[in-house]
Design a protein around this motif. Structure first.
Motif, PDB file in Angstrom:
ATOM      1  N   TYR A   1     -11.307  -8.344   9.792  1.00  0.00           N
ATOM      2  CA  TYR A   1     -10.714  -7.560   8.709  1.00  0.00           C
ATOM      3  C   TYR A   1     -11.676  -7.477   7.529  1.00  0.00           C
ATOM      4  N   LEU A   2     -11.673  -6.303   6.948  1.00  0.00           N
ATOM      5  CA  LEU A   2     -12.542  -6.030   5.817  1.00  0.00           C
ATOM      6  C   LEU A   2     -11.680  -5.750   4.601  1.00  0.00           C
ATOM      7  N   TRP A   3     -12.018  -6.418   3.475  1.00  0.00           N
ATOM      8  CA  TRP A   3     -11.286  -6.133   2.236  1.00  0.00           C
ATOM      9  C   TRP A   3     -11.857  -4.859   1.608  1.00  0.00           C
ATOM     10  N   ILE A   4     -10.957  -3.921   1.301  1.00  0.00           N
ATOM     11  CA  ILE A   4     -11.402  -2.686   0.651  1.00  0.00           C
ATOM     12  C   ILE A   4     -10.538  -2.406  -0.571  1.00  0.00           C
ATOM     13  N   LEU A   5     -11.176  -1.712  -1.551  1.00  0.00           N
ATOM     14  CA  LEU A   5     -10.441  -1.224  -2.712  1.00  0.00           C
ATOM     15  C   LEU A   5     -10.169   0.258  -2.451  1.00  0.00           C
ATOM     16  N   ASP A   6      -8.894   0.609  -2.324  1.00  0.00           N
ATOM     17  CA  ASP A   6      -8.503   1.980  -1.993  1.00  0.00           C
ATOM     18  C   ASP A   6      -8.032   2.690  -3.266  1.00  0.00           C
ATOM     19  N   ARG A   7      -8.714   3.794  -3.628  1.00  0.00           N
ATOM     20  CA  ARG A   7      -8.327   4.614  -4.778  1.00  0.00           C
ATOM     21  C   ARG A   7      -7.954   5.999  -4.277  1.00  0.00           C
ATOM     22  N   GLY A   8      -6.955   6.640  -4.896  1.00  0.00           N
ATOM     23  CA  GLY A   8      -6.570   7.991  -4.480  1.00  0.00           C
ATOM     24  C   GLY A   8      -5.636   8.646  -5.472  1.00  0.00           C
ATOM     25  N   LYS A   9      -5.500   9.989  -5.313  1.00  0.00           N
ATOM     26  CA  LYS A   9      -4.560  10.735  -6.149  1.00  0.00           C
ATOM     27  C   LYS A   9      -4.244  12.077  -5.501  1.00  0.00           C
TER      28      LYS A   9
ATOM     29  N   VAL B   1       0.838  -1.207   0.000  1.00  0.00           N
ATOM     30  CA  VAL B   1       0.000   0.000   0.000  1.00  0.00           C
ATOM     31  C   VAL B   1       0.871   1.253   0.000  1.00  0.00           C
ATOM     32  N   MET B   2       1.841   1.337   0.895  1.00  0.00           N
ATOM     33  CA  MET B   2       2.676   2.523   1.026  1.00  0.00           C
ATOM     34  C   MET B   2       3.538   2.737  -0.211  1.00  0.00           C
ATOM     35  N   LEU B   3       3.940   1.629  -0.872  1.00  0.00           N
ATOM     36  CA  LEU B   3       4.739   1.743  -2.088  1.00  0.00           C
ATOM     37  C   LEU B   3       3.951   2.465  -3.182  1.00  0.00           C
ATOM     38  N   GLU B   4       2.684   2.092  -3.332  1.00  0.00           N
ATOM     39  CA  GLU B   4       1.847   2.704  -4.367  1.00  0.00           C
ATOM     40  C   GLU B   4       1.480   4.153  -4.003  1.00  0.00           C
ATOM     41  N   VAL B   5       1.224   4.400  -2.712  1.00  0.00           N
ATOM     42  CA  VAL B   5       0.902   5.764  -2.261  1.00  0.00           C
ATOM     43  C   VAL B   5       2.098   6.685  -2.477  1.00  0.00           C
ATOM     44  N   GLN B   6       3.296   6.215  -2.126  1.00  0.00           N
ATOM     45  CA  GLN B   6       4.493   7.031  -2.267  1.00  0.00           C
ATOM     46  C   GLN B   6       4.783   7.346  -3.738  1.00  0.00           C
TER      47      GLN B   6
ATOM     48  N   ILE C   1       2.604  10.220  -4.656  1.00  0.00           N
ATOM     49  CA  ILE C   1       3.070  11.453  -4.014  1.00  0.00           C
ATOM     50  C   ILE C   1       4.255  12.033  -4.777  1.00  0.00           C
ATOM     51  N   GLU C   2       5.154  11.161  -5.245  1.00  0.00           N
ATOM     52  CA  GLU C   2       6.345  11.608  -5.964  1.00  0.00           C
ATOM     53  C   GLU C   2       6.052  11.956  -7.412  1.00  0.00           C
ATOM     54  N   GLY C   3       4.787  11.788  -7.842  1.00  0.00           N
ATOM     55  CA  GLY C   3       4.407  12.150  -9.202  1.00  0.00           C
ATOM     56  C   GLY C   3       4.733  11.099 -10.235  1.00  0.00           C
ATOM     57  N   LYS C   4       5.054   9.878  -9.831  1.00  0.00           N
ATOM     58  CA  LYS C   4       5.399   8.810 -10.762  1.00  0.00           C
ATOM     59  C   LYS C   4       4.155   8.198 -11.391  1.00  0.00           C
ATOM     60  N   THR C   5       3.021   8.342 -10.712  1.00  0.00           N
ATOM     61  CA  THR C   5       1.757   7.815 -11.233  1.00  0.00           C
ATOM     62  C   THR C   5       0.700   8.902 -11.155  1.00  0.00           C
ATOM     63  N   GLU C   6      -0.293   8.793 -12.054  1.00  0.00           N
ATOM     64  CA  GLU C   6      -1.402   9.750 -12.042  1.00  0.00           C
ATOM     65  C   GLU C   6      -2.296   9.537 -10.830  1.00  0.00           C
ATOM     66  N   SER C   7      -2.485   8.290 -10.461  1.00  0.00           N
ATOM     67  CA  SER C   7      -3.314   7.926  -9.315  1.00  0.00           C
ATOM     68  C   SER C   7      -2.882   6.539  -8.850  1.00  0.00           C
ATOM     69  N   PHE C   8      -3.501   6.039  -7.814  1.00  0.00           N
ATOM     70  CA  PHE C   8      -3.172   4.701  -7.334  1.00  0.00           C
ATOM     71  C   PHE C   8      -4.462   4.004  -6.923  1.00  0.00           C
ATOM     72  N   PHE C   9      -4.434   2.677  -6.971  1.00  0.00           N
ATOM     73  CA  PHE C   9      -5.515   1.881  -6.397  1.00  0.00           C
ATOM     74  C   PHE C   9      -4.921   0.526  -6.007  1.00  0.00           C
ATOM     75  N   ASN C  10      -5.375   0.043  -4.856  1.00  0.00           N
ATOM     76  CA  ASN C  10      -4.907  -1.255  -4.392  1.00  0.00           C
ATOM     77  C   ASN C  10      -5.954  -1.881  -3.491  1.00  0.00           C
ATOM     78  N   GLU C  11      -5.827  -3.167  -3.349  1.00  0.00           N
ATOM     79  CA  GLU C  11      -6.730  -3.919  -2.485  1.00  0.00           C
ATOM     80  C   GLU C  11      -5.957  -4.324  -1.242  1.00  0.00           C
ATOM     81  N   HIS C  12      -6.541  -4.039  -0.099  1.00  0.00           N
ATOM     82  CA  HIS C  12      -5.892  -4.455   1.148  1.00  0.00           C
ATOM     83  C   HIS C  12      -6.949  -4.651   2.227  1.00  0.00           C
ATOM     84  N   ARG C  13      -6.479  -5.249   3.300  1.00  0.00           N
ATOM     85  CA  ARG C  13      -7.373  -5.523   4.428  1.00  0.00           C
ATOM     86  C   ARG C  13      -7.214  -4.436   5.493  1.00  0.00           C
TER      87      ARG C  13
END
Length: 448
Positions: free
Chosen positions: A361-369, A333-338, A341-353
């Motif tokens: 634990y709840l499975w969620i799809l996290d999207r952000g930019k 999760v932190m790898l994709e978020v970082q 933040i550094e501008g390497k991707t337009e946005s991120f999305f990942n699945e985690h608990r």
């Protein structure tokens, strides 16, 4: 008559000679009437009186002459200081410094005249001071205000230099003209009608006027108009004092326009936010907003309820999220978020608990930019959504189990069937009819 009245007295009468005499009589009882006791001729009796009257007349003439001389001298003595005071009053100049205009001292014998002189001195001092204050006020007005005088019909009688300079007209071009010469026609008729109703009733008026200069430029003035009346109460003229407010007015108009645009933009933003909120509520997603400068995260009510929490049970610290992510999922999760933040991707999305309130634990799809960066490209703000994908994950698990079960349960019998059909097709059991062979080939292919 007096003789018969039993009284005594004197009388002026005619004697037996018909000569006027003055006689004294007494009433005598014995004779039953009055009796003249003595008499003297009138002429003889009046001689001393006539002599005294001549002397008295001469004395009267003499006394009158003396009185007239004394009266003239006295009146001159009294009138002289009054004449001096009157002359000084007539010659007194309010426009000059009255400290150099000294009143003559009056004779202290006549205290009233002395008081009159003192009163005038005091009045002159006050008047002089008032005139100086008036001149200072007029000078200040002429320096900082636009001043004009007009008759009761609005025709210009006088203007100051500031009026000419601001309007662009010369004094000769303005005198005798109506104030409409500088009107910009911006204000409507009702505005002007209200102004005239006010000042024509004898009341002062104040308002903002939009004027047009000779070169066509528009300027705004804060205007005060005061009517002046005569002894009968009739309006004779109007005094107008104006202050140029063009800069502040233009700024205010620009601010109004800006506020209007801002209001429209805010309204559009509000509608957009309502639509977005409606979309999020309809989708069932939770929303988060991360301020990277303060490291505060705002989580929506749906985000919190998704994990089983009330809205007040979760704060705005970043750890409210990071502490609940499953430890095995956190590095990815932190790898994709970082990277975002550094501008390497337009946005991120990942699945985690993520851990719920009850410990599950709840499975969620996290999207952000990242939505806001500074001039150097540093991330300032990131927003995103949480979508509950637990059911999707459960369906995937069931599908995987089904495929595994089907694969395991059907592999062995299907293999046997395929082998038998292969033997038939190869003619190991003998030659088959053509129609039968066609069916065997179809079945063998389908089993494969």
């Amino acid at each position: 008559q007096r003789c018969l009245s039993e009284e005594s007295g004197e009388s002026l009468d005619l004697d037996y000679r018909d000569v006027p005499i003055i006689h004294g009589f007494r009433y005598v009882k014995e004779i039953g009437g009055g009796c003249i006791m003595a008499h003297v001729d009138q002429t003889e009796a009046f001689l001393p009186a006539q002599a005294l009257s001549g002397i008295a007349f001469l004395m009267l003439i003499l006394l009158s002459a003396l009185g007239a001389i004394f009266a003239v001298a006295l009146s001159n003595k009294i009138a002289k200081p009054i004449e001096n005071i009157t002359r000084n009053i007539a010659n007194f100049n309010l426009d000059s410094d009255n400290t150099h205009q000294v009143m003559p001292m009056a004779d202290p014998t006549y205290r009233e005249i002395e008081q009159l002189a003192e009163t005038f001195d005091e009045m002159a001092s006050k008047l002089g001071s008032a005139v100086r204050d008036k001149d200072a006020l007029l000078n200040a007005l002429n320096l900082h205000a636009i001043v004009s005088v007009s008759d009761r019909d609005g025709n210009i009688l006088d203007v100051n230099e500031a009026f000419c300079k601001r309007s662009g007209y010369s004094r000769s071009e303005l005198l005798g003209k109506n104030h409409r010469i500088v009107s910009s026609r911006t204000q409507d008729r009702e505005f002007w009608a209200e102004m005239w109703r006010t000042i024509s009733s004898g009341k002062p008026w104040r308002g903002e006027l939009c004027n047009r200069a000779k070169d066509g430029t528009i300027y705004w003035v804060d205007t005060f108009i005061a009517p002046f009346t005569n002894d009968k109460g009739d309006i004779e003229k109007y005094i107008s004092i104006r202050v140029d407010i063009t800069v502040s007015k233009n700024n205010a108009l620009a601010m109004q326009a800006s506020n209007k645009i801002t209001s429209v933009a805010l309204e559009e933003m509000r509608i957009a936010e309502e639509r977005l909120a409606f979309a999020f509520d309809g989708s069932g997603d939770g929303v988060w907003d991360w301020d990277l400068q303060t490291n505060k995260v705002l989580m929506s009510k749906r985000w919190k309820s998704m994990l089983g929490f009330e809205e007040h049970e979760i704060g705005s610290e970043l750890t409210e999220w990071s502490s609940r992510v499953h430890p095995e999922d956190m590095p990815k999760v932190m790898l994709e978020v970082q990277a975002n933040i550094e501008g390497k991707t337009e946005s991120f999305f990942n699945e985690h608990r993520i851990r719920c309130k009850d410990g599950s634990y709840l499975w969620i799809l996290d999207r952000g930019k990242v939505v806001t960066r500074d001039a150097d490209g540093n991330a300032l703000r990131m927003i995103g959504t949480h979508t509950d994908i637990s059911q999707h994950k459960e369906l995937e698990r069931i599908k995987a189990e089904l495929i595994s079960t089907v694969s395991h349960e059907l592999r062995t019998p299907v293999t046997s069937i395929r082998g038998a059909l292969g033997l038939l097709e190869a003619g190991v059991l003998g030659e088959l009819p053509v129609k039968a062979m066609d069916f065997v080939k179809v079945a063998h292919r389908n089993s494969q």
